[in-house]
Design a protein around this motif. Sequence first.
Motif, PDB file in Angstrom:
ATOM      1  N   ARG A  88       0.832  -1.197   0.000  1.00 16.45           N
ATOM      2  CA  ARG A  88       0.000   0.000   0.000  1.00 16.45           C
ATOM      3  C   ARG A  88       0.865   1.246   0.000  1.00 16.45           C
ATOM      4  NH1 ARG A  88      -2.059  -0.214   4.849  1.00 16.45           N
ATOM      5  NH2 ARG A  88      -1.011   1.660   5.585  1.00 16.45           N
ATOM      6  N   ARG A 375     -15.871   6.901 -12.197  1.00 20.17           N
ATOM      7  CA  ARG A 375     -15.839   6.709 -10.741  1.00 20.17           C
ATOM      8  C   ARG A 375     -15.400   5.268 -10.468  1.00 20.17           C
ATOM      9  NH1 ARG A 375     -15.376  11.248 -10.017  1.00 20.17           N
ATOM     10  NH2 ARG A 375     -16.719  12.745  -8.932  1.00 20.17           N
ATOM     11  N   SER A 378     -15.615   3.594  -6.729  1.00 22.23           N
ATOM     12  CA  SER A 378     -16.940   3.290  -6.195  1.00 22.23           C
ATOM     13  C   SER A 378     -17.747   2.356  -7.075  1.00 22.23           C
ATOM     14  CB  SER A 378     -17.750   4.585  -6.002  1.00 22.23           C
ATOM     15  OG  SER A 378     -17.212   5.331  -4.939  1.00 22.23           O
ATOM     16  N   HIS A 382     -14.607  -1.273  -5.702  1.00 24.82           N
ATOM     17  CA  HIS A 382     -15.335  -1.569  -4.461  1.00 24.82           C
ATOM     18  C   HIS A 382     -16.117  -2.875  -4.614  1.00 24.82           C
ATOM     19  CE1 HIS A 382     -18.051  -0.986  -1.007  1.00 24.82           C
ATOM     20  NE2 HIS A 382     -18.997  -1.408  -1.834  1.00 24.82           N
ATOM     21  N   GLN A 456     -20.360  18.189  -6.765  1.00 22.81           N
ATOM     22  CA  GLN A 456     -19.508  17.037  -7.035  1.00 22.81           C
ATOM     23  C   GLN A 456     -19.818  16.388  -8.382  1.00 22.81           C
ATOM     24  OE1 GLN A 456     -18.642  14.351  -3.619  1.00 22.81           O
ATOM     25  NE2 GLN A 456     -20.216  15.533  -2.559  1.00 22.81           N
ATOM     26  N   GLU A 483     -24.033  17.606  -3.642  1.00 17.51           N
ATOM     27  CA  GLU A 483     -23.773  16.206  -4.003  1.00 17.51           C
ATOM     28  C   GLU A 483     -23.343  16.059  -5.459  1.00 17.51           C
ATOM     29  OE1 GLU A 483     -23.847  14.147  -1.318  1.00 17.51           O
ATOM     30  OE2 GLU A 483     -24.210  16.108  -0.397  1.00 17.51           O
TER      31      GLU A 483
ATOM     32  N   GLU B  16     -11.827  -0.864   6.289  1.00 20.96           N
ATOM     33  CA  GLU B  16     -12.050  -2.044   5.444  1.00 20.96           C
ATOM     34  C   GLU B  16     -12.644  -1.621   4.107  1.00 20.96           C
ATOM     35  OE1 GLU B  16     -13.836  -5.728   7.121  1.00 20.96           O
ATOM     36  OE2 GLU B  16     -15.307  -5.517   5.500  1.00 20.96           O
ATOM     37  N   LEU B  17     -13.551  -0.650   4.186  1.00 23.61           N
ATOM     38  CA  LEU B  17     -14.239  -0.204   2.973  1.00 23.61           C
ATOM     39  C   LEU B  17     -13.367   0.707   2.123  1.00 23.61           C
ATOM     40  CD1 LEU B  17     -17.096  -0.867   2.092  1.00 23.61           C
ATOM     41  CD2 LEU B  17     -17.835   1.326   2.973  1.00 23.61           C
ATOM     42  N   PRO B  19      -9.579   1.139   1.794  1.00 23.51           N
ATOM     43  CA  PRO B  19      -8.239   0.691   2.191  1.00 23.51           C
ATOM     44  C   PRO B  19      -7.196   1.801   2.216  1.00 23.51           C
ATOM     45  CG  PRO B  19      -9.211  -0.831   0.619  1.00 23.51           C
ATOM     46  CD  PRO B  19     -10.112   0.365   0.668  1.00 23.51           C
ATOM     47  N   ALA B  22      -6.065   3.383   5.604  1.00 23.56           N
ATOM     48  CA  ALA B  22      -5.451   2.514   6.615  1.00 23.56           C
ATOM     49  C   ALA B  22      -4.626   3.295   7.634  1.00 23.56           C
ATOM     50  CB  ALA B  22      -4.589   1.462   5.931  1.00 23.56           C
ATOM     51  N   ASP B  23      -3.947   4.350   7.182  1.00 21.12           N
ATOM     52  CA  ASP B  23      -3.066   5.090   8.103  1.00 21.12           C
ATOM     53  C   ASP B  23      -3.722   6.351   8.652  1.00 21.12           C
ATOM     54  OD1 ASP B  23      -0.322   4.276   5.919  1.00 21.12           O
ATOM     55  OD2 ASP B  23      -1.033   3.253   7.729  1.00 21.12           O
ATOM     56  N   GLY B  37     -10.428   8.297  -0.820  1.00 21.54           N
ATOM     57  CA  GLY B  37     -11.234   7.427  -1.673  1.00 21.54           C
ATOM     58  C   GLY B  37     -12.705   7.783  -1.688  1.00 21.54           C
ATOM     59  N   ASP B  39     -15.913   9.517  -2.750  1.00 19.48           N
ATOM     60  CA  ASP B  39     -16.350  10.318  -3.893  1.00 19.48           C
ATOM     61  C   ASP B  39     -17.869  10.369  -3.923  1.00 19.48           C
ATOM     62  OD1 ASP B  39     -15.473   7.596  -6.133  1.00 19.48           O
ATOM     63  OD2 ASP B  39     -17.437   8.045  -5.260  1.00 19.48           O
ATOM     64  N   SER B  40     -18.410  10.948  -4.982  1.00 14.76           N
ATOM     65  CA  SER B  40     -19.852  11.244  -5.009  1.00 14.76           C
ATOM     66  C   SER B  40     -20.710   9.983  -5.040  1.00 14.76           C
ATOM     67  CB  SER B  40     -20.183  12.141  -6.214  1.00 14.76           C
ATOM     68  OG  SER B  40     -19.855  11.482  -7.432  1.00 14.76           O
ATOM     69  N   MET B  41     -20.122   8.829  -5.359  1.00 11.86           N
ATOM     70  CA  MET B  41     -20.906   7.583  -5.368  1.00 11.86           C
ATOM     71  C   MET B  41     -20.663   6.732  -4.128  1.00 11.86           C
ATOM     72  SD  MET B  41     -22.753   7.623  -8.061  1.00 11.86           S
ATOM     73  CE  MET B  41     -23.383   5.949  -7.989  1.00 11.86           C
ATOM     74  N   SER B  42     -19.805   7.201  -3.244  1.00 13.65           N
ATOM     75  CA  SER B  42     -19.425   6.375  -2.089  1.00 13.65           C
ATOM     76  C   SER B  42     -20.569   6.179  -1.110  1.00 13.65           C
ATOM     77  CB  SER B  42     -18.235   7.003  -1.357  1.00 13.65           C
ATOM     78  OG  SER B  42     -17.102   7.064  -2.186  1.00 13.65           O
ATOM     79  N   VAL B  44     -23.620   5.465  -1.479  1.00 19.93           N
ATOM     80  CA  VAL B  44     -24.431   4.279  -1.771  1.00 19.93           C
ATOM     81  C   VAL B  44     -23.739   3.024  -1.239  1.00 19.93           C
ATOM     82  CG1 VAL B  44     -25.398   2.883  -3.626  1.00 19.93           C
ATOM     83  CG2 VAL B  44     -25.410   5.348  -3.822  1.00 19.93           C
ATOM     84  N   ASN B  45     -22.452   2.923  -1.495  1.00 22.06           N
ATOM     85  CA  ASN B  45     -21.703   1.742  -1.050  1.00 22.06           C
ATOM     86  C   ASN B  45     -21.600   1.685   0.466  1.00 22.06           C
ATOM     87  OD1 ASN B  45     -21.273   0.976  -3.723  1.00 22.06           O
ATOM     88  ND2 ASN B  45     -19.344   2.100  -3.862  1.00 22.06           N
ATOM     89  N   SER B  64     -23.461  12.272   3.700  1.00 16.50           N
ATOM     90  CA  SER B  64     -22.921  13.293   2.812  1.00 16.50           C
ATOM     91  C   SER B  64     -21.454  13.529   3.158  1.00 16.50           C
ATOM     92  CB  SER B  64     -23.726  14.581   2.982  1.00 16.50           C
ATOM     93  OG  SER B  64     -23.249  15.575   2.122  1.00 16.50           O
ATOM     94  N   SER B  65     -20.780  14.304   2.332  1.00 18.92           N
ATOM     95  CA  SER B  65     -19.355  14.597   2.561  1.00 18.92           C
ATOM     96  C   SER B  65     -19.126  15.190   3.941  1.00 18.92           C
ATOM     97  CB  SER B  65     -18.855  15.583   1.508  1.00 18.92           C
ATOM     98  OG  SER B  65     -19.020  15.053   0.225  1.00 18.92           O
TER      99      SER B  65
END
Lengths: 565, 79
Positions: A88, A375, A378, A382, A456, A483, B16-17, B19, B22-23, B37, B39-42, B44-45, B64-65
């Motif tokens: 990493r 993206r 994501s 992911h 965004q 957003e 975990e989601l 990586p 980590a630090d 990591g 971003d605008s689609m995160s 949902v995940n 939200s952010s």
Amino acid sequence: MIPNPEPWDPLLVSTSFLKLARTWSNDPAGLHRRFTEAAVKINRTVVEEMGRALNDSSSPHRSEPNQGVETGKAWYLDAAKRNHRVLRESHAAWSDWMAASIADAPGLDDDHRERCRFWSAQVSGALAPSNFFWTNPGAVQRCFETDGESLQKGYANWLRDQQETNGLVATVDRDRFQVGVNLAATPGAVVHRNRLMELIQYAPSTERVFQTPIVFITPWINKYYILDLAPERSLMAWLRDQGFTVFSISWKNPDSAMQDVGFEDYVLEGALEAIETARSIAGTESVHAVGFCIGGTALASLMAWLSDPAARADGERPASPVAHWTLFTTLVDFSNPGELERFTSEGAVQSAETLMERDGYLDGSVTETVFRLLRPDSLIWHHVVRNYLYGDAPSRSDVLYWNSDSTRLPRRMLSFYLRELYLNNRLVSEQGVTLAGRRLRLSTIEQPLYAVGCIQDHIAPWTEVFRVREHLRVPIRFSLSSEGHVAGIVNPPSAKSRRRYWSGDVETGTAPDDWLATQAPLQGSWWADWAVWLSERCGPKGSPPTPGSGDHPVLCAAPGTYVLE
Amino acid sequence: MVNAVNIDTLSACIKELFPDAADVIIGSETLLDDVPGWDSMSAVNLQTYLATAFGVTIPEEMLSSETSVGEIIEQIRHG
């Protein structure tokens, strides 16, 4: 636009990296210094980790791996953690080196620089150590905890994707959703159908409704129901509950027979015919029209087409069936169209046109792949990690379901859209666009506009969406969401929302950042501001129109048939 | 189980989601926008992950952010 494209390099990837290398040939010492710094960092990372391992008396590596199952597991898990940490940090050093070498490349033009940045980020994202099993400690641990079942499930997920999605990693459990049942389920009726679209009229939920109906010109890249997802997130349902009569286009998923359908057909047979039908059913002189993304570009084109003074023999501006209008994350000026510019070079457009020659359309899998590449963390990696390495089931997200419900795009329409808008920016150029015999000039539009952008948004950058102010001479109110392209629009009001928005009128000549500096941020969603603006313009309230009419009888229940194709 | 969710639990989940985090020291005040990591689609995940891990569906508009990790913990605990 970059001239002289190389046919073997349609996305100008190799071309851009060759240019990058050539610019650094002017400063080889600088390049060498940066590379050496990165190599030193990587080497230090390895040495430090080796030192930690050797000095850690509790490390399983003090013992041999073959000392029983639990000791073995601990040994491998510890190895995975150490390897992950080293890789990493090394990966980060290498990625930073690439990014800095691109950002600081002496004399490299912006277009090639951005292409280098974009594609190197793709490679960097793909090579992230966490994408691989033995360097993802969480995945290793899950495997041990489940006695390997997680990998078994992961393999099954991978196999299913090879069979069902042509290898594209699934982002959603498609069995959880059914269009018309738990998506696109707002009650209504299809009241008009032509070769391009079905028009849905939603059933009212209030006793009295505003006189002027709202007609949605939805995007035809992906299905229309992004604005009618789960009921609690449906803009259609929410507007209906505020007392508006709502119509929406549901576009036909085109096939080979529709290869000669052009952009002007979407404007006239699609948007205009929907508007005229809604007017007829509602019994009103005009409607409020809403365009979203490419639907918005079509609506803006229609508004200019309707405003062409040359359309009338007496030179007077014809009466418009649209009294006022709204644009969601819409580009009319494609000067700086955001990340999609990486895919819209002359060579890329030629390649797309070649692809479309055989079938007459661009398959939805191509557009889905392109949008995922915007993206990748994501929308690709992911899911690779969760579904394949952890063995998780794909998500149950309605947005991700819609995102994967892609559509085909007809050859002639797409060629026009990419060439005349993305490459040549004709809608706002001196040369202009002539559509169905009329010259489109946005400056001739007279109807007030409500426009929405999202901070965004990587598909329609908000500062570029804001450019509509430069090209119109009408009152404009602008709302900016915190957003992205989808979440900024699918943005239901909620007491728990942590989203923000800014709303305000935009005077002529105002730059986007100057406008934003004068607006106070507000908690939640711009939907409420928009509803107020609409209510001030959509006339008095009266009885809701009946579903359909004599001229436009109900054909079937919403969401209709086209959405299921 | 949801009442036992604390900063350490959620920090582990986020790492975990994401990586690349980590630090990163993740505390109650850490905003989602501070997570490498994100971003605008995160959102949902993250919503899917939290629903699977804790059985709690957090409204997407809450993620939200500018949402803090502490706010997420409270939402998981108390709904």
